[in-house]
Each structure stands twice: as structure tokens, then as C-alpha cells.
Scaffold this active site. Structure first.
Site, PDB file in Angstrom:
ATOM      1  N   ARG A  57      27.250  35.359  28.264  1.00  6.60           N
ATOM      2  CA  ARG A  57      26.672  36.128  29.368  1.00  6.60           C
ATOM      3  C   ARG A  57      26.510  37.600  29.038  1.00  6.60           C
ATOM      4  O   ARG A  57      25.477  38.189  29.327  1.00  6.60           O
ATOM      5  CB  ARG A  57      27.438  35.899  30.673  1.00  6.60           C
ATOM      6  CG  ARG A  57      28.586  36.816  30.962  1.00  6.60           C
ATOM      7  CD  ARG A  57      29.436  36.288  32.076  1.00  6.60           C
ATOM      8  NE  ARG A  57      29.897  34.947  31.748  1.00  6.60           N
ATOM      9  CZ  ARG A  57      29.923  33.927  32.606  1.00  6.60           C
ATOM     10  NH1 ARG A  57      29.572  34.094  33.846  1.00  6.60           N
ATOM     11  NH2 ARG A  57      30.343  32.749  32.213  1.00  6.60           N
ATOM     12  N   THR A  58      27.498  38.202  28.404  1.00  6.65           N
ATOM     13  CA  THR A  58      27.401  39.634  28.152  1.00  6.65           C
ATOM     14  C   THR A  58      26.315  39.932  27.109  1.00  6.65           C
ATOM     15  O   THR A  58      25.505  40.836  27.275  1.00  6.65           O
ATOM     16  CB  THR A  58      28.772  40.199  27.715  1.00  6.65           C
ATOM     17  OG1 THR A  58      29.727  39.850  28.724  1.00  6.65           O
ATOM     18  CG2 THR A  58      28.746  41.698  27.573  1.00  6.65           C
ATOM     19  N   LYS A  85      31.955  38.134   5.383  1.00 10.94           N
ATOM     20  CA  LYS A  85      32.077  38.220   3.918  1.00 10.94           C
ATOM     21  C   LYS A  85      33.047  39.326   3.520  1.00 10.94           C
ATOM     22  O   LYS A  85      33.156  39.693   2.361  1.00 10.94           O
ATOM     23  CB  LYS A  85      30.709  38.499   3.299  1.00 10.94           C
ATOM     24  CG  LYS A  85      29.674  37.423   3.562  1.00 10.94           C
ATOM     25  CD  LYS A  85      28.398  37.743   2.802  1.00 10.94           C
ATOM     26  CE  LYS A  85      27.293  36.751   3.094  1.00 10.94           C
ATOM     27  NZ  LYS A  85      26.005  37.207   2.560  1.00 10.94           N
ATOM     28  N   ARG A 107      30.827  44.042  20.576  1.00  9.84           N
ATOM     29  CA  ARG A 107      31.970  43.289  21.094  1.00  9.84           C
ATOM     30  C   ARG A 107      32.817  42.896  19.895  1.00  9.84           C
ATOM     31  O   ARG A 107      32.295  42.382  18.901  1.00  9.84           O
ATOM     32  CB  ARG A 107      31.519  42.054  21.865  1.00  9.84           C
ATOM     33  CG  ARG A 107      32.707  41.140  22.185  1.00  9.84           C
ATOM     34  CD  ARG A 107      32.396  40.077  23.191  1.00  9.84           C
ATOM     35  NE  ARG A 107      32.290  40.625  24.527  1.00  9.84           N
ATOM     36  CZ  ARG A 107      32.400  39.889  25.632  1.00  9.84           C
ATOM     37  NH1 ARG A 107      32.617  38.598  25.541  1.00  9.84           N
ATOM     38  NH2 ARG A 107      32.277  40.443  26.812  1.00  9.84           N
ATOM     39  N   HIS A 135      36.276  47.059  28.845  1.00 10.99           N
ATOM     40  CA  HIS A 135      34.966  46.397  28.991  1.00 10.99           C
ATOM     41  C   HIS A 135      34.222  47.218  30.043  1.00 10.99           C
ATOM     42  O   HIS A 135      34.038  46.783  31.170  1.00 10.99           O
ATOM     43  CB  HIS A 135      35.218  44.957  29.446  1.00 10.99           C
ATOM     44  CG  HIS A 135      34.028  44.053  29.382  1.00 10.99           C
ATOM     45  ND1 HIS A 135      32.763  44.481  29.013  1.00 10.99           N
ATOM     46  CD2 HIS A 135      33.908  42.728  29.646  1.00 10.99           C
ATOM     47  CE1 HIS A 135      31.931  43.457  29.063  1.00 10.99           C
ATOM     48  NE2 HIS A 135      32.600  42.382  29.439  1.00 10.99           N
TER      49      HIS A 135
HETATM   50  C1  NCD Z   1      35.195  38.732  30.307  1.00 11.54           C
HETATM   51  C2  NCD Z   1      35.502  39.173  28.899  1.00 11.54           C
HETATM   52  O1  NCD Z   1      34.905  38.709  27.943  1.00 11.54           O
HETATM   53  O2  NCD Z   1      36.354  40.033  28.796  1.00 11.54           O
HETATM   54  N1  NCD Z   1      33.989  38.054  30.439  1.00 11.54           N
HETATM   55  C3  NCD Z   1      32.826  38.762  30.508  1.00 11.54           C
HETATM   56  O3  NCD Z   1      32.536  39.648  29.751  1.00 11.54           O
HETATM   57  N2  NCD Z   1      32.027  38.454  31.530  1.00 11.54           N
HETATM   58  C4  NCD Z   1      36.319  38.051  30.971  1.00 11.54           C
HETATM   59  C5  NCD Z   1      36.841  36.791  30.392  1.00 11.54           C
HETATM   60  O4  NCD Z   1      36.540  36.383  29.269  1.00 11.54           O
HETATM   61  O5  NCD Z   1      37.655  36.171  31.104  1.00 11.54           O
END
Ligand code: NCD
Length: 311
Positions: A57-58, A85, A107, A135
């Protein structure tokens, strides 16, 4: 314009910066409701999504946001990146910099990785989630959704419930709420709380039932089994009974109070399917607003004026 060059920690943003993002996101949200959802704003700019930890989703949300602003968006994921690598983060950063990209969304499983990248490149950096640390765009989209549903942020009481210790979502949301004059309460069992929970800057409660009647928002967190060492509570059933959002607790919340979750949800653990799908849940509004908020963050970092660009 924002006062910061990167969005790595939510504390990089002043309260005015936060409001600029939310206000710009209002205009972008309107664009997202049009049949043709595209603006020329970031034409010719290059955005790289460097996702070195699983995410759908992100990553998708950032990719859609960049494309709706006409930026060239390129995705790197863990399996396609040279980091597997053995390339160091600093080398990855210098390589991306040499390609003259303008913005990197990262990320990473290690807290602090986005800061290292930012130190080794000219591009702007947005933290898309680093380990158990922060986040920030999740916190911004959560504030946007709260303001949209409640009509205000100041004075709201928000219970953040569950796995506080492993949660980067809580790590950003607590300071974000404080910055806008709302009151965060972290709620969970002692095994899912940091050693000194009061150091988070939130009120602390170990019982959801104690606070449920006084909160404006119940923000449910997923239990991060992948980060926990062993089982952090006796059984999932017991966790759900004590800390899950269900119809009985929903009925005890004040009228107008609502339920949030960053996703992915574990239905039947921290939230029942009935609550998740009810009109008191704004989970899909969060996802929807996430695109507009990320458009706003990219637009403002790359030099836009608050409120403009969506015309
Ligand atoms: C969260 C994350 O990755 O920190 N999800 C997200 O980004 N929507 C929360 C989670 O993984 O529970």
C-alpha cells in the site's frame, strides 16, 4: 514551501509545515476525484521509490502520487536492488544521486537508514517507514483523515492501541498529534510497551476499557509478530478480548468517535470484521487520503507554494 529539506522524522516538520501539507492535500484530494487525475506540476522531475522492505500500500500510494503529479517514478524493490549484492547504503545513495534524481522515498528495515541516504545525496528524502522508528507520511495522512472526519484536530483525544513498542506508526503519530494540539494516549499490555512509555510524550494506559468512553478516536495497531521475539501475550484470543476493537467497545465510544487502522489489518485480532467494515471505521478514507497527502508532501518538498498547483 516547507522549512525542512527532507521528511525523515515527523519532528522535521513544524506545526505550520504540517498544516501546509494538510491544506495542500485538500486541493490534491479534489484532483483525485476528477476523471482525469493528473497535474503537470512535477513534469521532468524524477522520483525513486526505494523499498527495501515488503510493502504494497505505501509503495503504491507513493507511486500513484508521483505519477499524478507527472513526475517520472521509478520503483526499486529489495529483490531488484544491488543492496542484495552487498552494496552499502551510502553507495546506493551516491549512485542514485549520480543519476540526478530529485526525490527518493525510502523504506528500510533499519531505523536511521533514510538519514544516511540523505547525508549522501543531493535529492530530497521522504521516509516511507524505517524499522521500528518513524513513518511520517502515515502520521500526516492520519491527521488529514482525523481533521476531515472530526472537523478539527485541536483538543481531540486519540487512543493508539496495541503494539506500541514495535510500531513506527505510533513513533510518528504521537509527536504529530502533540504538534497539532491533540492528546495521544498509548494503550497496550506491558509486554508491548517500551520500558519507559511516558518518555513517548503520550499519556499511558494499560486497559482499553478504562479509556474507551472518553476518546474521540481509537487508532488500532497491528501486532508486529515479525518484529516480536516470541509470543508477546498468552494467546491471540486473550489479546483480542483485552485490546481488540469490537462491537461492544464501539458502542461504548462517545457518539461521533471513530476507528482507524494503518493497515494491513488482522481481522479478528486487533479489530473485528464488523467494526472494520462499519461506518464508524475510516480505514479506507485513510488509504484514499494517503495519495493526496503524499502528493502534497512531494509537491511542497520540491518547491511548491502551499495551496497552489492544484488549480
Ligand atoms: C504500517 C507499516 O508498515 O509500518 N503499514 C503501513 O505503512 N500502512 C503498519 C504495519 O505494518 O502494521
Amino acid at each position: 514551501m516547507l522549512s525542512c529539506r527532507h521528511i525523515i522524522d515527523i519532528e522535521d516538520l513544524t506545526a505550520d509545515d504540517i498544516m501546509s501539507v494538510l491544506d495542500a492535500a485538500e486541493s490534491f484530494k479534489e484532483v483525485n476525484e476528477r476523471r482525469i487525475k493528473k497535474l503537470p506540476t512535477l513534469r521532468g522531475r524524477t522520483v525513486i521509490n526505494l523499498f527495501l522492505e515488503p510493502s504494497t500500500r505505501t509503495r503504491t500510494s507513493f507511486e500513484i502520487a508521483a505519477k499524478r503529479l507527472s513526475a517520472d517514478a521509478i520503483n526499486f524493490s529489495a529483490s531488484t536492488s544491488a543492496t542484495v549484492k552487498g552494496e552499502s547504503l551510502a553507495d546506493t545513495a551516491e549512485t542514485l544521486s549520480a543519476m540526478a534524481c530529485d526525490l527518493v522515498v525510502v523504506r528500510h528495515k533499519y531505523a536511521g537508514a533514510p538519514r544516511i541516504l540523505a547525508e549522501h545525496m543531493d535529492a530530497h528524502v521522504i521516509n516511507g517507514g524505517d524499522g521500528m522508528h518513524q513513518h511520517p507520511t502515515q502520521a500526516l495522512l492520519d491527521l488529514f483523515t482525523m481533521r476531515e472526519r472530526a472537523g478539527r484536530l485541536e483538543g481531540l483525544t486519540v487512543a493508539i492501541v496495541g503494539d506500541i513498542v514495535h510500531s513506527r506508526v505510533a513513533g510518528s503519530l504521537v509527536p504529530a498529534l502533540r504538534a497539532v494540539g491533540a492528546t495521544p494516549i498509548v494503550v497496550g499490555p506491558p509486554t508491548l510497551m517500551p520500558a519507559r512509555p511516558e518518555a513517548l510524550g503520550a499519556e499511558v494506559a494499560f486497559s482499553l476499557d478504562e479509556v474507551i468512553g472518553e476518546i474521540d478516536v481509537a487508532y488500532m495497531l497491528r501486532v508486529q509478530m515479525e518484529r516480536a521475539e516470541g509470543m508477546p501475550f498468552p494467546s491471540i484470543r486473550e489479546y483480542s478480548r483485552l485490546f481488540g476493537m469490537n462491537e461492544v467497545r464501539l458502542a461504548r465510544m462517545p457518539a461521533g468517535a471513530f476507528v482507524m487502522h494503518p493497515g494491513p489489518m488482522n481481522r479478528g485480532v486487533e479489530i473485528t470484521a464488523g467494526v472494520a467494515d462499519s461506518d464508524r471505521s475510516v480505514v479506507l478514507d485513510q488509504v484514499n487520503s494517503g495519495v493526496a497527502v503524499r502528493m502534497a508532501a512531494m509537491y511542497l518538498l520540491l518547491g511548491g507554494e502551499p495551496g497552489g498547483g492544484a488549480a
